[in-house]
Design a protein around this motif. Structure first.
Motif, PDB file in Angstrom:
ATOM      1  N   ALA A 297      46.110  39.204  36.796  1.00 31.75           N
ATOM      2  CA  ALA A 297      45.431  40.479  37.030  1.00 31.75           C
ATOM      3  C   ALA A 297      43.949  40.285  37.317  1.00 31.75           C
ATOM      4  O   ALA A 297      43.368  40.992  38.149  1.00 31.75           O
ATOM      5  CB  ALA A 297      45.630  41.406  35.832  1.00 31.75           C
ATOM      6  N   VAL A 298      43.333  39.313  36.660  1.00 31.30           N
ATOM      7  CA  VAL A 298      41.933  38.990  36.979  1.00 31.30           C
ATOM      8  C   VAL A 298      41.855  38.473  38.413  1.00 31.30           C
ATOM      9  O   VAL A 298      41.006  38.888  39.197  1.00 31.30           O
ATOM     10  CB  VAL A 298      41.355  37.952  35.976  1.00 31.30           C
ATOM     11  CG1 VAL A 298      40.006  37.428  36.457  1.00 31.30           C
ATOM     12  CG2 VAL A 298      41.225  38.556  34.588  1.00 31.30           C
ATOM     13  N   GLY A 299      42.769  37.594  38.764  1.00 28.04           N
ATOM     14  CA  GLY A 299      42.772  37.002  40.101  1.00 28.04           C
ATOM     15  C   GLY A 299      42.986  38.004  41.211  1.00 28.04           C
ATOM     16  O   GLY A 299      42.387  37.877  42.293  1.00 28.04           O
ATOM     17  N   ASP A 300      43.810  39.025  40.977  1.00 30.59           N
ATOM     18  CA  ASP A 300      44.057  40.001  42.044  1.00 30.59           C
ATOM     19  C   ASP A 300      43.113  41.201  41.978  1.00 30.59           C
ATOM     20  O   ASP A 300      43.244  42.149  42.744  1.00 30.59           O
ATOM     21  CB  ASP A 300      45.526  40.433  42.083  1.00 30.59           C
ATOM     22  CG  ASP A 300      45.955  41.303  40.910  1.00 30.59           C
ATOM     23  OD1 ASP A 300      45.098  41.886  40.202  1.00 30.59           O
ATOM     24  OD2 ASP A 300      47.180  41.414  40.686  1.00 30.59           O
ATOM     25  N   GLY A 301      42.156  41.165  41.043  1.00 30.04           N
ATOM     26  CA  GLY A 301      41.164  42.233  40.951  1.00 30.04           C
ATOM     27  C   GLY A 301      41.613  43.449  40.171  1.00 30.04           C
ATOM     28  O   GLY A 301      40.927  44.469  40.148  1.00 30.04           O
ATOM     29  N   THR A 302      42.747  43.365  39.506  1.00 24.81           N
ATOM     30  CA  THR A 302      43.256  44.482  38.712  1.00 24.81           C
ATOM     31  C   THR A 302      42.538  44.583  37.369  1.00 24.81           C
ATOM     32  O   THR A 302      42.249  45.683  36.906  1.00 24.81           O
ATOM     33  CB  THR A 302      44.773  44.326  38.473  1.00 24.81           C
ATOM     34  OG1 THR A 302      45.417  44.151  39.730  1.00 24.81           O
ATOM     35  CG2 THR A 302      45.356  45.529  37.786  1.00 24.81           C
ATOM     36  N   ALA A 303      42.255  43.457  36.745  1.00 21.92           N
ATOM     37  CA  ALA A 303      41.565  43.417  35.450  1.00 21.92           C
ATOM     38  C   ALA A 303      40.098  43.095  35.707  1.00 21.92           C
ATOM     39  O   ALA A 303      39.752  41.971  36.046  1.00 21.92           O
ATOM     40  CB  ALA A 303      42.195  42.363  34.552  1.00 21.92           C
ATOM     41  N   VAL A 304      39.247  44.096  35.545  1.00 25.65           N
ATOM     42  CA  VAL A 304      37.828  43.931  35.863  1.00 25.65           C
ATOM     43  C   VAL A 304      36.982  44.298  34.645  1.00 25.65           C
ATOM     44  O   VAL A 304      37.113  45.394  34.093  1.00 25.65           O
ATOM     45  CB  VAL A 304      37.425  44.813  37.069  1.00 25.65           C
ATOM     46  CG1 VAL A 304      35.940  44.687  37.352  1.00 25.65           C
ATOM     47  CG2 VAL A 304      38.251  44.463  38.293  1.00 25.65           C
ATOM     48  N   ASP A 305      36.121  43.381  34.243  1.00 28.15           N
ATOM     49  CA  ASP A 305      35.165  43.619  33.160  1.00 28.15           C
ATOM     50  C   ASP A 305      34.143  42.498  33.195  1.00 28.15           C
ATOM     51  O   ASP A 305      34.458  41.363  33.575  1.00 28.15           O
ATOM     52  CB  ASP A 305      35.868  43.643  31.790  1.00 28.15           C
ATOM     53  CG  ASP A 305      34.924  44.057  30.676  1.00 28.15           C
ATOM     54  OD1 ASP A 305      34.762  45.270  30.470  1.00 28.15           O
ATOM     55  OD2 ASP A 305      34.327  43.175  30.033  1.00 28.15           O
ATOM     56  N   VAL A 306      32.930  42.776  32.769  1.00 25.85           N
ATOM     57  CA  VAL A 306      31.862  41.773  32.794  1.00 25.85           C
ATOM     58  C   VAL A 306      32.189  40.563  31.918  1.00 25.85           C
ATOM     59  O   VAL A 306      31.724  39.457  32.188  1.00 25.85           O
ATOM     60  CB  VAL A 306      30.509  42.411  32.401  1.00 25.85           C
ATOM     61  CG1 VAL A 306      30.483  42.787  30.926  1.00 25.85           C
ATOM     62  CG2 VAL A 306      29.350  41.503  32.757  1.00 25.85           C
ATOM     63  N   HIS A 307      33.021  40.743  30.901  1.00 20.95           N
ATOM     64  CA  HIS A 307      33.339  39.637  29.995  1.00 20.95           C
ATOM     65  C   HIS A 307      34.155  38.538  30.662  1.00 20.95           C
ATOM     66  O   HIS A 307      34.210  37.422  30.165  1.00 20.95           O
ATOM     67  CB  HIS A 307      34.041  40.144  28.744  1.00 20.95           C
ATOM     68  CG  HIS A 307      33.124  40.910  27.863  1.00 20.95           C
ATOM     69  ND1 HIS A 307      32.865  42.257  28.057  1.00 20.95           N
ATOM     70  CD2 HIS A 307      32.375  40.528  26.805  1.00 20.95           C
ATOM     71  CE1 HIS A 307      31.998  42.660  27.153  1.00 20.95           C
ATOM     72  NE2 HIS A 307      31.688  41.638  26.374  1.00 20.95           N
ATOM     73  N   TRP A 308      34.819  38.848  31.765  1.00 21.60           N
ATOM     74  CA  TRP A 308      35.562  37.821  32.506  1.00 21.60           C
ATOM     75  C   TRP A 308      35.209  37.837  33.989  1.00 21.60           C
ATOM     76  O   TRP A 308      35.903  37.279  34.820  1.00 21.60           O
ATOM     77  CB  TRP A 308      37.069  37.915  32.273  1.00 21.60           C
ATOM     78  CG  TRP A 308      37.656  39.288  32.387  1.00 21.60           C
ATOM     79  CD1 TRP A 308      38.023  39.930  33.543  1.00 21.60           C
ATOM     80  CD2 TRP A 308      37.970  40.177  31.323  1.00 21.60           C
ATOM     81  NE1 TRP A 308      38.528  41.174  33.256  1.00 21.60           N
ATOM     82  CE2 TRP A 308      38.521  41.353  31.893  1.00 21.60           C
ATOM     83  CE3 TRP A 308      37.850  40.090  29.937  1.00 21.60           C
ATOM     84  CZ2 TRP A 308      38.936  42.435  31.120  1.00 21.60           C
ATOM     85  CZ3 TRP A 308      38.260  41.180  29.194  1.00 21.60           C
ATOM     86  CH2 TRP A 308      38.795  42.324  29.779  1.00 21.60           C
ATOM     87  N   ALA A 309      34.062  38.439  34.319  1.00 18.37           N
ATOM     88  CA  ALA A 309      33.580  38.425  35.704  1.00 18.37           C
ATOM     89  C   ALA A 309      33.157  37.008  36.087  1.00 18.37           C
ATOM     90  O   ALA A 309      32.841  36.183  35.222  1.00 18.37           O
ATOM     91  CB  ALA A 309      32.390  39.374  35.852  1.00 18.37           C
ATOM     92  N   VAL A 310      33.118  36.750  37.378  1.00 16.58           N
ATOM     93  CA  VAL A 310      32.698  35.441  37.874  1.00 16.58           C
ATOM     94  C   VAL A 310      31.229  35.235  37.497  1.00 16.58           C
ATOM     95  O   VAL A 310      30.362  36.051  37.830  1.00 16.58           O
ATOM     96  CB  VAL A 310      32.901  35.351  39.403  1.00 16.58           C
ATOM     97  CG1 VAL A 310      32.369  34.044  39.946  1.00 16.58           C
ATOM     98  CG2 VAL A 310      34.385  35.524  39.744  1.00 16.58           C
ATOM     99  N   GLN A 311      30.946  34.141  36.811  1.00 21.87           N
ATOM    100  CA  GLN A 311      29.602  33.891  36.294  1.00 21.87           C
ATOM    101  C   GLN A 311      28.560  33.765  37.393  1.00 21.87           C
ATOM    102  O   GLN A 311      27.438  34.241  37.241  1.00 21.87           O
ATOM    103  CB  GLN A 311      29.596  32.630  35.424  1.00 21.87           C
ATOM    104  CG  GLN A 311      30.418  32.772  34.172  1.00 21.87           C
ATOM    105  CD  GLN A 311      30.548  31.486  33.409  1.00 21.87           C
ATOM    106  OE1 GLN A 311      29.865  31.297  32.416  1.00 21.87           O
ATOM    107  NE2 GLN A 311      31.419  30.598  33.858  1.00 21.87           N
ATOM    108  N   SER A 312      28.914  33.128  38.495  1.00 23.40           N
ATOM    109  CA  SER A 312      27.918  32.954  39.562  1.00 23.40           C
ATOM    110  C   SER A 312      27.483  34.308  40.116  1.00 23.40           C
ATOM    111  O   SER A 312      26.324  34.471  40.507  1.00 23.40           O
ATOM    112  CB  SER A 312      28.457  32.055  40.674  1.00 23.40           C
ATOM    113  OG  SER A 312      29.628  32.603  41.249  1.00 23.40           O
ATOM    114  N   ASP A 313      28.384  35.293  40.129  1.00 19.41           N
ATOM    115  CA  ASP A 313      28.003  36.635  40.569  1.00 19.41           C
ATOM    116  C   ASP A 313      27.020  37.264  39.586  1.00 19.41           C
ATOM    117  O   ASP A 313      26.063  37.936  39.989  1.00 19.41           O
ATOM    118  CB  ASP A 313      29.233  37.540  40.695  1.00 19.41           C
ATOM    119  CG  ASP A 313      30.171  37.123  41.814  1.00 19.41           C
ATOM    120  OD1 ASP A 313      29.757  36.322  42.689  1.00 19.41           O
ATOM    121  OD2 ASP A 313      31.326  37.590  41.804  1.00 19.41           O
TER     122      ASP A 313
END
Length: 172
Positions: free
Chosen positions: A131-147
């Protein structure tokens, strides 16, 4: 002259307590946290207890530009090995059912079940990762760090695994 960009699940709580001490704040200052914090250690994340001058959001215009560009500032953050960070976020926020995350995500198909056996835990984590990989699960706690790190002009991006070096630079 310190500017810290918090990256969740990358030593953020530890660094905030160090910065609180440098700012003259104590655990007592955070004792009345209004947020649904799961422990006394995490009350340092309650920004309402930080003085306005300790928050970049308070500044705008020339003053903000000075903070972001003037020499003599230690602008820093910490990042963490991504797989360990993702696992840590999933465990602490979802598997252990932190109240805000239950409220925000508890009905999602990727939200973990109450753990019954190791196989189910692995299955639920895999569902979350997908779900993180397909953009379904979105939250700053698992957001891409470089972003996250790209948001500010930082002079130092340390690694959680070598936090002592970053803390040494902060002390200097």
């Amino acid at each position: 002259k310190v500017l810290y960009l918090p990256v969740p699940k990358a030593g953020c709580t530890t660094v905030l307590w160090v910065l609180a001490e440098l700012a003259g704040l104590t655990a007592d200052d955070f004792a009345e946290s209004g947020g649904p914090e799961v422990s006394a250690a995490t009350t340092v994340h309650d920004l309402s207890h930080w003085r306005p001058e300790h928050r970049l959001a308070r500044y705008d215009g020339e003053e903000r530009e000075r903070i972001l560009g003037e020499d003599g500032w230690f602008r820093f953050t910490l990042v963490r090995e991504p797989a360990k960070r993702l696992w840590s976020a999933w465990q602490s926020k979802l598997l252990l059912r932190e109240p805000r995350f239950v409220e925000d995500f508890g009905a999602e198909p990727w939200f973990p079940r109450l753990p019954q056996d190791p196989g189910a835990i692995v299955e639920d984590f895999r569902r979350f990762v997908a779900a993180v990989g397909d953009g379904t699960a979105v939250d700053v706690h698992w957001a891409v760090q470089s972003d996250l790190v790209a948001q500010l002009p930082l002079a130092h991006v340390g690694r959680l695994e070598e936090m002592g070096e970053t803390l040494r630079l902060l002390e200097e």
